[in-house]
Each structure stands twice: as structure tokens, then as C-alpha cells.
Scaffold this active site. Structure first.
Site, PDB file in Angstrom:
ATOM      1  N   CYS B 136     -62.250 -23.285  28.700  1.00  0.00           N
ATOM      2  CA  CYS B 136     -62.757 -24.382  30.295  1.00  0.00           C
ATOM      3  C   CYS B 136     -63.869 -24.259  31.382  1.00  0.00           C
ATOM      4  O   CYS B 136     -63.892 -24.262  32.005  1.00  0.00           O
ATOM      5  CB  CYS B 136     -61.149 -23.782  31.213  1.00  0.00           C
ATOM      6  SG  CYS B 136     -60.161 -24.030  30.314  1.00  0.00           S
ATOM      7  N   HIS B 270     -60.839 -24.016  41.019  1.00  0.00           N
ATOM      8  CA  HIS B 270     -60.445 -25.183  39.013  1.00  0.00           C
ATOM      9  C   HIS B 270     -59.439 -24.950  39.297  1.00  0.00           C
ATOM     10  O   HIS B 270     -59.346 -25.860  38.724  1.00  0.00           O
ATOM     11  CB  HIS B 270     -60.631 -23.240  38.972  1.00  0.00           C
ATOM     12  CG  HIS B 270     -60.592 -22.910  36.922  1.00  0.00           C
ATOM     13  ND1 HIS B 270     -60.949 -24.315  36.454  1.00  0.00           N
ATOM     14  CD2 HIS B 270     -59.195 -23.310  36.607  1.00  0.00           C
ATOM     15  CE1 HIS B 270     -60.418 -23.917  34.932  1.00  0.00           C
ATOM     16  NE2 HIS B 270     -59.329 -23.161  35.514  1.00  0.00           N
ATOM     17  N   HIS B 307     -56.416 -31.485  34.262  1.00  0.00           N
ATOM     18  CA  HIS B 307     -56.861 -29.917  33.673  1.00  0.00           C
ATOM     19  C   HIS B 307     -58.416 -30.709  32.417  1.00  0.00           C
ATOM     20  O   HIS B 307     -57.237 -30.812  31.351  1.00  0.00           O
ATOM     21  CB  HIS B 307     -56.584 -28.794  33.311  1.00  0.00           C
ATOM     22  CG  HIS B 307     -57.330 -27.824  32.656  1.00  0.00           C
ATOM     23  ND1 HIS B 307     -58.991 -27.911  32.357  1.00  0.00           N
ATOM     24  CD2 HIS B 307     -57.106 -26.528  33.128  1.00  0.00           C
ATOM     25  CE1 HIS B 307     -59.273 -27.037  32.260  1.00  0.00           C
ATOM     26  NE2 HIS B 307     -58.164 -25.942  32.868  1.00  0.00           N
TER      27      HIS B 307
END
Lengths: 261, 378
Positions: B136, B270, B307
Site C-alpha cells: 500500500c 491513509h 482501498h
């Protein structure tokens, strides 16, 4: 070398796992299953960091290879295609970040960590990455890691496709891992440049290490018997022409080979 | 002191559509793009929802569209000696197709480096090709590496990218890890948050030396004045509860740019909507900004895009860039209830006008890896 990029890196420790018959003695790593990728990586990393302890808050890690942890990827995919439930343990190790997280916890490393996939010339790219990272104020040394697993059915097919399109990287003969710990300043073995292969003398070194071929040769060059003041040209046959040779200068006695080098 | 680094082009594609207008209409309007997954059968799984583009597009084609948009905007559609740095874990769909359908020419696309090589060849990008695979933070790490290449003079212009398209293997893995939200909504920082939802995304940014851009007559969209990369040294999958690595990364970015806490007008967090991430991220920001954190708006645009895994850094970089260009803060969607562990200003009421000079975009990943990138108005 006719064209070259200057570097100023000192190799302070190396470790390899290159046994052609596999690694039956590799210690298990808590929380990691099925794949040898993670224990191999941890083994070579641990040996380097133990051989040359330093400030973990100023240590960076760069991991490279081509296929990554193909055992975990393929097992996950095969189980899914077979209609089996997903294994949460495989989820936990689904990326190579996880084993780097384990490494960082064990050694207190809070510097930057990165993972790269490169289709050729991994040794040169990791050295150039280390050179960039060492330009930052927060980092004093960089642990370079290369891990590649022997081909399975799926990656074997991918390697053949890559070869058909002119790729220079083949599969390793066995699972292989290598680590080099580098920093700035003077030391027993210095990496002084990366350049083209025109002036390379003699036959290329033997292969069989896949994408990490150049890194393994580099580690062997660092632990070789170069006399002080001499240079060694290390060939990475997977690299593009302009990055095919790494120049080592031996300033002092060779690095300790360690038990597996 | 290195060279000044600016952004001169971008391309973006999310479940809201391709290009900046789609981001403005979707992300900045606070519209969540989640819907039942139709790309594969979700009946074996607990979860069933994600933010996907229509159909089952090819990963390479979605990425190529963004590269084309970014190079055109930057006036570099002719390619050249530009490095191409990609955040991508490979096309997992290709791995699945191998084991389900057998070998094909597409099998090679499961190799991360091949994705970068293929795209770079298609657009005649003849510099180095590197594929970041650190999950990520992968595309944020690619942008940071690009900054280093430009700032140090090793390259004049770098194309940085990230791509992830939803496929069953990753969905199943996160589902097995009980990480997927089951209420069809991603509620970052909200007391009733139940986990993450995945999404399709790709973004490409062209960054270059300010001097080179000026000589070309290109107008910079923003400057990149700081960045940080740091690790938690805590756990293989969980974030440090105090946001230790995140705080280190933010502090590094602020130090590099010479900016104090008062200089930050917006933080794109995030913000995964998981219990552990959101409180850790809040604690990390508190550790850096102290009481000043109360005055800094923070939002998670994953609440609208899902995400995006390896694409998160690049897509959220573009969203932060648009915030800076438009002077609008994108909201956190799905928020219902304050959580004492998440006590910042999360822009929950909808888009908010702001006078922005500097914005910060954050990402975190498995293994405790953290990135921070600071963008400034040109």
C-alpha cells in the site's frame, strides 16, 4: 569500462544462501508458512546485521528480485481456484512487506524499507537505489537483499515467455538469497562504479542464480582474495549493457565469508 | 540542496471514472462508489462490495490510459529518456487465470516488473523501469524515488505511477483476514468503522526539475517540497498503536521542506477504516502536530474510492494535488459517530472550501512501512 556511473559505497557485510540442493536446514520463521522466501530473506539479513551492528534508526532496507514470493502467490491462487478457503496465515505474508516488518521489529529498524521487482540488472539498480537513499540525512547504511525462488509451473512459463521476448533473466537453479550491507566512507571493499561491459576480461562468471545473479557475484567478489589496491570487475549478465559491470576496489583484507558464503 | 521538483502532469482513474472531472464529481463530492462486486462470484466470502470500474478491464489498459493522460498534460507525449517507476504487485488476475485456465501469453503479466516494462515500451519511455511492490505504499515510494532522481540531477523528468484492479485472490485474502467491512460502507475514523473495502485505481504523475519545466514552457501544477519514509519496527501486519513510523515519516517531510505544523492546510490520510489503522494514524499526527493538530483538516478519500492497494499512494497524491489546485478539501464519507481514539477534524460534513498552500498525503502498509509526501502551491 568505457562508460560508467561513479558510486561511493563501502560493503561492510555480505551473506548468501546459494545451496544448489535447497535449504533443508533453514530455520523456520514464526508466523510464516509454506514458502522458503521469508526464512531465506531473514537468514541472510540477520547474518549481515549481526556481523556489522549499527544504528537501526539510521538503517534502510531495499529488497529486490523478479518474481517475489511466488510460492505464496501461487498457493493462494491454487487454493482459491480449487474452491478451498483462504488461509489467513497466507494473507499475513501476502506481501514481502511482512517479512521486512518482522526483520525491522527484530532489529529495531525504523529507516525506510522498499521492495522492488526488476526484469534485469538487479545488482546495479539496488546499488543505485542505495546511493540515492544514502544521500538523505536520515540514513547511514542500507541493507540490500535479493531473493529469488526456483521456478514452479507458473513462473517457469513466465520465464519462458520472458526469454522468448529477449529477456536476460532465467530462473535460479534453486531458491537463493543474498544480502549486502553498504554505507558511505572507506572500508575493506568499496564499490566505485557501474558501467558498460566492453572492457570485461575473461569469461562471465557462472550463472544459475536468476535475477540475483549479479548480487551473488558481487558478494563473492567482496569475499574473494583481491589484494589491497586491486580492482575486481563483477559481471551481471542480466543487466542492460550500460550497467553490466560493477567495479570493486579492495582497500584492505577481504570481508569474512561467513558460514554460507 | 537539490533541484526543485515540480509536478507537470497527471492521469487518474478510479471507480468514479477517468480523469480529474470524475474525481471532482465523485471524491470531492463525497460520493462513495461502492457496489456489489460482479467481477467474480463473492458467495464464498463474507464480504461482497467494492468500488470498481464497470466490467473487467485489463490492468495494462487502465494504466495505459492514465499514462497517456499524464504525458499529454505534461507535454511529453513523445516519450524520451524518462524513467518509469511503478507501484504494482503484478496482475494477480493473470496468476489466477494460469491456475484456472492454463498457460497463456498473459501469464507473464503476473510478474510485477513486466507491467512496468510493457507500459514503458508502449509509450517509448526509455529510462530505467522499476516496479515497487511494497503493497500500500508502493506508488508513494515510486514518487519519492522519482523525486530523488530529479532532485539529485540523475534524471530531469520521471513518470511515476500506481495501479491496482480488484481481483478475487486479493479480495479473498483480505476477507479471510477479517479486514473487509460487511456493512457496504467504509467509515474511516468513525466509532462504528468495521474495516476496509477494496477499489480499482490507477494514477500517473509526471514530475520534473523546475528548471527543465520552465525551459520547456510548462506550467507546474505543484511543487514537491518534502517527503518521508519510515518504519514502525513493530509488527508484520499491524500498525504501531502510537503511529510511530508514520510520525517519523511526517517529521522527515516537514524537516525537508522547512515547514512547521502551522504550514499544513490539509492531510490526506491513509484512513483505511480499520480499527487499528485509524487510531494509530490519529496518534501519529497528534505526536507530530500536538495541539496544532486540532486545526488541521484530515480526511480519508478511501471512503469514496475504496482501498486501492499499490495504487493508493499515486491516486491519493493526485487527489491531494487537486485539493491544492482547487482550494477544496475532499470529505471523509460514511462517517457517523465520533470515536475518542480519533479526535481530529475529519471533514465529515462534505467538501469544504479552504485557502491551501501546503498539503500532506500519507500512506501506510503491511510491515509497518509509512510514507509522507508534502505538496506546495507552485
Amino acid at each position: 569500462m568505457t562508460t560508467r556511473q561513479s558510486l561511493s559505497l563501502t560493503v561492510v557485510a555480505v551473506a548468501t544462501r546459494t545451496e544448489p540442493d535447497g535449504h533443508p536446514d533453514i530455520p523456520r520463521l514464526p508466523g510464516f508458512v509454506e514458502s522458503t522466501f521469508n526464512p531465506l530473506l531473514f537468514d541472510v539479513a540477520q547474518r549481515c546485521l549481526t556481523a556489522a551492528p549499527g544504528d537501526p534508526s539510521r538503517t534502510a532496507v531495499v529488497l529486490g528480485g523478479l518474481m517475489g514470493d511466488s510460492t505464496t502467490f501461487d498457493l493462494t491462487s491454487q487454493r482459491m481456484v480449487a474452491g478451498q478457503v483462504h488461509n489467513p496465515l497466507l494473507f499475513m505474508q501476502a506481501t514481502s512487506n511482512s517479512v521486512l516488518g518482522y526483520l525491522s521489529r527484530e532489529f529495531g529498524i525504523t529507516g525506510p524499507m522498499s521492495c522492488l521487482s526488476v526484469s534485469g540488472g538487479l545488482a546495479g539498480e539496488l546499488l543505485l537505489a542505495a546511493d540515492l537513499v544514502l544521500d538523505t540525512a536520515e540514513v547511514d547504511r542500507v541493507l540490500l537483499l535479493g531473493v529469488e525462488l526456483a521456478a514452479n509451473e507458473r513462473t517457469g512459463h513466465a520465464y519462458r515467455l520472458l526469454a522468448d521476448s529477449g529477456g536476460q533473466v532465467g530462473p535460479p537453479v534453486a531458491d537463493v538469497a543474498v544480502a549486502l550491507l553498504v554505507e558511505r566512507g572507506a572500508g575493506p571493499v568499496e564499490i566505485t562504479s557501474i558501467g558498460a561491459a566492453e572492457d570485461l576480461g575473461g569469461a562471465p562468471a557462472p550463472g544459475g542464480y536468476g535475477s540475483v545473479q549479479g548480487l551473488v557475484h558481487l558478494a563473492l567478489g567482496c569475499t574473494g582474495s583481491g589484494a589491497p589496491g586491486t580492482t575486481t570487475l563483477v559481471h551481471d549478465p542480466t543487466a542492460p549493457a550500460e550497467q553490466a559491470v560493477v567495479e570493486l576496489t579492495h582497500r584492505d583484507a577481504a570481508l569474512d565469508k561467513g558460514p554460507e558464503a | 540542496m537539490g533541484r526543485e521538483v515540480v509536478v507537470t502532469g497527471f492521469g487518474v482513474h478510479t471507480a468514479h471514472g477517468r480523469g480529474a472531472p470524475a474525481v471532482r464529481d465523485g471524491v470531492f463530492a463525497g460520493k462513495a462508489a461502492f457496489a456489489p462486486v460482479t467481477r467474480f462470484d463473492t458467495s464464498p466470502y463474507r464480504g461482497s462490495v467494492a468500488a470498481t470500474v464497470p466490467g473487467d478491464p485489463e490492468l495494462l489498459e487502465v494504466l495505459a490510459g492514465c499514462v497517456e493522460d499524464a504525458l499529454t498534460m505534461a507535454g511529453r507525449a513523445d516519450g524520451g529518456d524518462m524513467p518509469f517507476l511503478l507501484g504494482c504487485l503484478g496482475d494477480f488476475g493473470a496468476i489466477t487465470r494460469f491456475w484456472r485456465d492454463g498457460p497463456s501469453a498473459d501469464t507473464v503479466n503476473g510478474t510485477p516488473a513486466v507491467v512496468a516494462d510493457t507500459i514503458a515500451d508502449r509509450f517509448s519511455l526509455r529510462g530505467k523501469r522499476l516496479t515497487y511492490t511494497n503493497a500500500c505504499v508502493a506508488s508513494a515510494a515510486a514518487i519519492i524515488h522519482g523525486w530523488q532522481l530529479v532532485s539529485s540531477g540523475r534524471a530531469d523528468t520521471v513518470v511515476c505511477a500506481g495501479v491496482y484492479l480488484l481481483e478475487e485472490a486479493t479480495f479473498g485474502q483480505f476477507d479471510s483476514g477479517l479486514a473487509i467491512s460487511l456493512d457496504s460502507t467504509l467509515r474511516p475514523f468513525s466509532a462504528d468503522r468495521r474495516g476496509m473495502l477494496l477499489g480499482d485505481g490507477a494514477a500517473v504523475v509526471v514530475i520534473e526539475s523546475a528548471d527543465v519545466a520552465r525551459r520547456r514552457g510548462s506550467t507546474p501544477l505543484a511543487r514537491i517540497t518534502g517527503w518521508g519514509l519510515a518504519s514502525d519496527a513493530y509488527h508484520i501486519a499491524k500498525p504501531h498503536p502510537d503511529g510511530k513510523g508514520l510520525a517519523l515519516a511526517v517529521e522527515q517531510a516537514l524537516r525537508m521542506s522547512g515547514t512547521g505544523p502551522e504550514g499544513i492546510g490539509y492531510v490526506n490520510a491513509h484512513g483505511t477504516g480499520t480499527r487499528l489503522n485509524d487510531s494509530a494514524e490519529t496518534n501519529g499526527l497528534r505526536a507530530v502536530f500536538g495541539a496544532s493538530a486540532d486545526a488541521i483538516p484530515v480526511s480519508s478519500t478511501k471512503s469514496t474510492t475504496g482501498h486501492l492497494m499499490a495504487a493508493s499512494g499515486a491516486v491519493e497524491f493526485v487527489i491531494s494535488l487537486l485539493a491544492l489546485m482547487d482550494n477544496v478539501l475532499p470529505p471523509t464519507a460514511g462517517y457517523t459517530t465520533p470515536d475518542p481514539a480519533c479526535d481530529l477534524d475529519y471533514v465529515t460534513e462534505g467538501p469544504r472550501a479552504a485557502d491551501l498552500r501546503r498539503v500532506l498525503t500519507l500512506n501506510a502498509a503491511f510491515g509497518g512501512m509509512n510514507t509522507a509526501i508534502l505538496l506546495e502551491s507552485p
